[in-house]
Design an enzyme around this catalytic site. Sequence first.
Site, PDB file in Angstrom:
ATOM      1  N   LYS A   1      -4.435  -4.850  -9.589  1.00 30.54           N
ATOM      2  CA  LYS A   1      -3.201  -4.456  -8.923  1.00 30.54           C
ATOM      3  C   LYS A   1      -2.054  -4.550  -9.925  1.00 30.54           C
ATOM      4  CE  LYS A   1      -4.915  -6.115  -4.491  1.00 30.54           C
ATOM      5  NZ  LYS A   1      -5.865  -5.062  -4.453  1.00 30.54           N
TER       6      LYS A   1
ATOM      7  N   HIS B   1      -7.612  -0.673  -0.562  1.00 29.30           N
ATOM      8  CA  HIS B   1      -7.061  -1.641  -1.512  1.00 29.30           C
ATOM      9  C   HIS B   1      -5.580  -1.359  -1.751  1.00 29.30           C
ATOM     10  CE1 HIS B   1     -11.003  -3.235  -2.409  1.00 29.30           C
ATOM     11  NE2 HIS B   1     -11.441  -2.003  -2.534  1.00 29.30           N
TER      12      HIS B   1
ATOM     13  N   TYR C   1       0.847  -1.185   0.000  1.00 29.22           N
ATOM     14  CA  TYR C   1       0.000   0.000   0.000  1.00 29.22           C
ATOM     15  C   TYR C   1       0.885   1.239   0.000  1.00 29.22           C
ATOM     16  CZ  TYR C   1      -3.485  -3.319   1.741  1.00 29.22           C
ATOM     17  OH  TYR C   1      -4.322  -4.388   1.896  1.00 29.22           O
TER      18      TYR C   1
END
Length: 168
Positions: A145, A114, A107
Amino acid sequence: MIIFYLSGDRVFSTDQNAINGLYNKRYFGKVVEGKLFLSLLEAAYLVERGKIEVRDGKRKLSLEEIMNLGRARDELFDAKYLVYKDLRDRGYTVKSGLKFGSHFRVYRRGMEEHSEWLVWVVPENSRLSPNDITARVRVAHGVRKNMIMAIVDEDADVTYYKVEWVKF
């Protein structure tokens, strides 16, 4: 100094300061039934920085002992630790990526809902098959991602490569 206790392949503490400072503010570990659990990677990182102490019963464990516990469970532990440490030192939040087929999910600074990246740790001399790479990129793409390969060389340097689909 916050005390953690060894429990199998992780460590835990019931200290509320640990939960407030390490989990709520710095996003380390996972809280389960009032206990903060850390992976051995997280524990090694925090021991190295003098933030926590890990005990096996009453005996204090050294950083090297924690690293050896990790090595006994995972042949990539040293490489993963170098990547984990590098990402944390850069200010990123790093969590397990196991359910996404990667080593870490990462992150931006803080903890958003998310993660942005999935990181796959690869020692420099590893042989990679195209199928391994394709499978990991597909999973990352499927969960929106970015797939990052973290290559760890023999000098303990980490180089990051973004791997993605290209449409023509």
